[in-house]
Write a protein that holds these residues in place. Structure first.
Motif, PDB file in Angstrom:
ATOM      1  N   LEU A  73       0.836  -1.210   0.000  1.00  0.00           N
ATOM      2  CA  LEU A  73       0.000   0.000   0.000  1.00  0.00           C
ATOM      3  C   LEU A  73       0.870   1.259   0.000  1.00  0.00           C
ATOM      4  CD1 LEU A  73      -2.769  -1.066   2.590  1.00  0.00           C
ATOM      5  CD2 LEU A  73      -2.963  -0.989   0.092  1.00  0.00           C
ATOM      6  N   ILE A  74       1.955   1.223   0.772  1.00  0.00           N
ATOM      7  CA  ILE A  74       2.841   2.393   0.856  1.00  0.00           C
ATOM      8  C   ILE A  74       3.571   2.616  -0.479  1.00  0.00           C
ATOM      9  CG2 ILE A  74       4.990   3.233   1.947  1.00  0.00           C
ATOM     10  CD1 ILE A  74       3.867   2.064   4.620  1.00  0.00           C
ATOM     11  N   VAL A  75       4.071   1.539  -1.080  1.00  0.00           N
ATOM     12  CA  VAL A  75       4.773   1.681  -2.368  1.00  0.00           C
ATOM     13  C   VAL A  75       3.799   2.193  -3.437  1.00  0.00           C
ATOM     14  CG1 VAL A  75       5.962   0.425  -4.221  1.00  0.00           C
ATOM     15  CG2 VAL A  75       6.584   0.007  -1.825  1.00  0.00           C
ATOM     16  N   CYS A  76       2.591   1.639  -3.458  1.00  0.00           N
ATOM     17  CA  CYS A  76       1.594   2.088  -4.449  1.00  0.00           C
ATOM     18  C   CYS A  76       1.257   3.565  -4.245  1.00  0.00           C
ATOM     19  CB  CYS A  76       0.312   1.259  -4.353  1.00  0.00           C
ATOM     20  SG  CYS A  76       0.480  -0.374  -5.072  1.00  0.00           S
ATOM     21  N   ALA A  77       1.077   3.967  -2.969  1.00  0.00           N
ATOM     22  CA  ALA A  77       0.747   5.377  -2.697  1.00  0.00           C
ATOM     23  C   ALA A  77       1.907   6.277  -3.126  1.00  0.00           C
ATOM     24  CB  ALA A  77       0.431   5.571  -1.223  1.00  0.00           C
ATOM     25  N   ALA A  78       3.136   5.840  -2.861  1.00  0.00           N
ATOM     26  CA  ALA A  78       4.310   6.644  -3.232  1.00  0.00           C
ATOM     27  C   ALA A  78       4.393   6.810  -4.743  1.00  0.00           C
ATOM     28  CB  ALA A  78       5.578   5.978  -2.691  1.00  0.00           C
ATOM     29  N   ALA A  79       4.052   5.747  -5.457  1.00  0.00           N
ATOM     30  CA  ALA A  79       4.158   5.781  -6.921  1.00  0.00           C
ATOM     31  C   ALA A  79       2.897   6.336  -7.576  1.00  0.00           C
ATOM     32  CB  ALA A  79       4.435   4.364  -7.441  1.00  0.00           C
ATOM     33  N   GLY A  80       1.825   6.447  -6.781  1.00  0.00           N
ATOM     34  CA  GLY A  80       0.551   6.915  -7.348  1.00  0.00           C
ATOM     35  C   GLY A  80      -0.048   5.900  -8.299  1.00  0.00           C
ATOM     36  N   ASN A 112      11.967   8.781  -3.034  1.00  0.00           N
ATOM     37  CA  ASN A 112      11.938   9.801  -1.970  1.00  0.00           C
ATOM     38  C   ASN A 112      10.581   9.857  -1.281  1.00  0.00           C
ATOM     39  OD1 ASN A 112      14.528  10.414  -2.676  1.00  0.00           O
ATOM     40  ND2 ASN A 112      13.964  12.147  -4.003  1.00  0.00           N
ATOM     41  N   ARG A 113       9.561   9.800  -2.132  1.00  0.00           N
ATOM     42  CA  ARG A 113       8.190   9.849  -1.590  1.00  0.00           C
ATOM     43  C   ARG A 113       7.946   8.621  -0.697  1.00  0.00           C
ATOM     44  NH1 ARG A 113       4.099  12.307  -0.136  1.00  0.00           N
ATOM     45  NH2 ARG A 113       2.009  11.673  -0.709  1.00  0.00           N
ATOM     46  N   CYS A 114       8.441   7.484  -1.111  1.00  0.00           N
ATOM     47  CA  CYS A 114       8.260   6.240  -0.358  1.00  0.00           C
ATOM     48  C   CYS A 114       8.950   6.360   1.013  1.00  0.00           C
ATOM     49  CB  CYS A 114       8.831   5.077  -1.157  1.00  0.00           C
ATOM     50  SG  CYS A 114       8.437   3.498  -0.433  1.00  0.00           S
ATOM     51  N   GLU A 115      10.128   6.920   0.996  1.00  0.00           N
ATOM     52  CA  GLU A 115      10.863   7.101   2.255  1.00  0.00           C
ATOM     53  C   GLU A 115      10.077   8.006   3.214  1.00  0.00           C
ATOM     54  OE1 GLU A 115      15.303   8.647   3.219  1.00  0.00           O
ATOM     55  OE2 GLU A 115      14.966   7.509   1.370  1.00  0.00           O
ATOM     56  N   GLU A 116       9.483   9.051   2.636  1.00  0.00           N
ATOM     57  CA  GLU A 116       8.684   9.990   3.437  1.00  0.00           C
ATOM     58  C   GLU A 116       7.455   9.295   4.035  1.00  0.00           C
ATOM     59  OE1 GLU A 116       5.528  13.343   2.303  1.00  0.00           O
ATOM     60  OE2 GLU A 116       7.255  13.243   0.950  1.00  0.00           O
ATOM     61  N   LEU A 117       6.749   8.519   3.205  1.00  0.00           N
ATOM     62  CA  LEU A 117       5.539   7.823   3.688  1.00  0.00           C
ATOM     63  C   LEU A 117       5.905   6.759   4.724  1.00  0.00           C
ATOM     64  CD1 LEU A 117       3.427   7.404   0.395  1.00  0.00           C
ATOM     65  CD2 LEU A 117       3.442   9.296   2.034  1.00  0.00           C
ATOM     66  N   LEU A 118       7.004   6.049   4.486  1.00  0.00           N
ATOM     67  CA  LEU A 118       7.441   5.027   5.445  1.00  0.00           C
ATOM     68  C   LEU A 118       7.792   5.686   6.782  1.00  0.00           C
ATOM     69  CD1 LEU A 118       8.231   2.100   6.118  1.00  0.00           C
ATOM     70  CD2 LEU A 118      10.476   2.549   5.108  1.00  0.00           C
ATOM     71  N   GLY A 119       8.411   6.853   6.710  1.00  0.00           N
ATOM     72  CA  GLY A 119       8.746   7.597   7.935  1.00  0.00           C
ATOM     73  C   GLY A 119       7.495   7.918   8.746  1.00  0.00           C
ATOM     74  N   ARG A 120       6.435   8.335   8.040  1.00  0.00           N
ATOM     75  CA  ARG A 120       5.169   8.629   8.740  1.00  0.00           C
ATOM     76  C   ARG A 120       4.632   7.369   9.400  1.00  0.00           C
ATOM     77  NH1 ARG A 120       1.563  11.718   4.328  1.00  0.00           N
ATOM     78  NH2 ARG A 120      -0.080  11.165   5.816  1.00  0.00           N
ATOM     79  N   ARG A 121       4.699   6.257   8.692  1.00  0.00           N
ATOM     80  CA  ARG A 121       4.193   4.993   9.257  1.00  0.00           C
ATOM     81  C   ARG A 121       4.993   4.602  10.495  1.00  0.00           C
ATOM     82  NH1 ARG A 121       1.706   2.432  11.671  1.00  0.00           N
ATOM     83  NH2 ARG A 121       0.944   0.304  11.431  1.00  0.00           N
TER      84      ARG A 121
END
Ligand code: GLN
Length: 280
Positions: free
Chosen positions: A28-35, A55-64
């Motif tokens: 889910l995180i990878v899909c959200a990062a990639a849109g 970069n976006r994936c790293e940011e979303l993973l950080g939030r998680r």
């Protein structure tokens, strides 16, 4: 790096933090990062991930990893086979709540009119409306913010002709301008105030308190709806409540005290009496 190896890396990081369901959350995180959606993801497994997605994936993973629930990070969550919009304005629909929607669908007569009290994202009323041809539903909540999300979900699924939203206070009086219904479905806030310190941080720190807490014994909304809102039901109409673990007997008692017939309870997959059904 490929999408496949990125996803495995994210999964391993989540697992390392003891997050259950790490596999699903990683995708889910990878899909959200990639849109991208899940189908596209599976077609792209061997392709190289662009830098901005990394970069976006790293940011979303950080939030998680800071404790934010994955549903708020991706902005969507599946309920009853429907992909719904969710964010911090609403409770994240729980799998146990699908039993409430299922029971509503089972009991509904053709052309049923449903009032979803404390609708939050609108998940229960929307799931019922989608699965009941000829039905109509009003999604009601005290939170204008929740009603905006419910409205977005109605539009997302193209349900404008059968589902609408209304501002309503489950702790206040029934507003007759809402009309009359054959069924009230309700997953009210039912956590006892004193349970707050024991809640998981992902719930306590992120989900709206107004959607969680139901007063000193957790039963405030059941009491108010059973005494103030049965005017919204036609005679013979059903009222279906989701209950917290161990609350079903008290909810039945509240129904009886307010002149409702107690019909049945339905257990969830862990054997907890999760839904209490009454009839006017
Ligand atoms: N009806 C919504 C749900 O079941 C919201 C419930 C609530 O806010 N207590 O998820």
């Amino acid at each position: 790096m490929t999408y496949s190896s990125l996803c495995i890396g994210v999964r391993n990081t989540l697992r390392g933090r003891g997050i259950s369901g790490a596999e699903l959350e990683a995708r889910l995180i990878v899909c959200a990062a990639a849109g991208i959606d899940a189908d596209t993801y599976y077609r792209c497994l061997g392709q190289t991930v662009p830098d901005r997605t990394m970069n976006r994936c790293e940011e979303l993973l950080g939030r998680r990893l800071s404790g934010e629930p994955v549903a708020y990070i991706t902005g969507k969550w599946e309920f009853f086979g429907l992909e719904l919009i969710v964010d911090r304005r609403v409770l994240i629909p729980r799998i146990d709540t699908e039993i409430l929607a299922e029971e509503a669908i089972r009991l509904a007569a053709p052309g049923v009119r449903i009032l979803d009290m404390c609708c939050g994202s609108g998940c229960v009323g929307i799931a019922a409306a989608v699965n009941l041809p000829g039905s109509r539903a009003v999604l009601a909540d005290i939170s204008r913010e929740a009603l905006s999300v419910a409205g977005e979900n109605i539009a997302l699924l193209g349900l404008e002709d059968k589902v609408s939203t209304a501002l309503a206070d489950s702790l206040g009086e029934y507003d007759p301008s809402l009309g009359k219904f054959d069924m009230i479905v309700c997953n009210p806030p039912y956590i006892r105030t004193d349970e707050a310190p024991r809640l998981d941080a992902s719930v306590k720190d992120y989900e709206p308190g107004i959607a969680l807490f139901g007063g000193a014994d957790g039963l405030d909304h059941y009491r108010s709806i059973c005494s103030n809102w049965t005017g919204a039901l036609f005679p013979g109409g059903y009222i279906l409540f989701e209950c917290g673990a161990g609350q079903a007997r008290s909810v039945e008692q509240i129904m009886r005290e307010n002149g409702l017939k107690v019909k049945s309870t339905v257990k969830d997959t862990s054997g907890v009496e999760r839904v209490a059904v009454g009839q006017k």
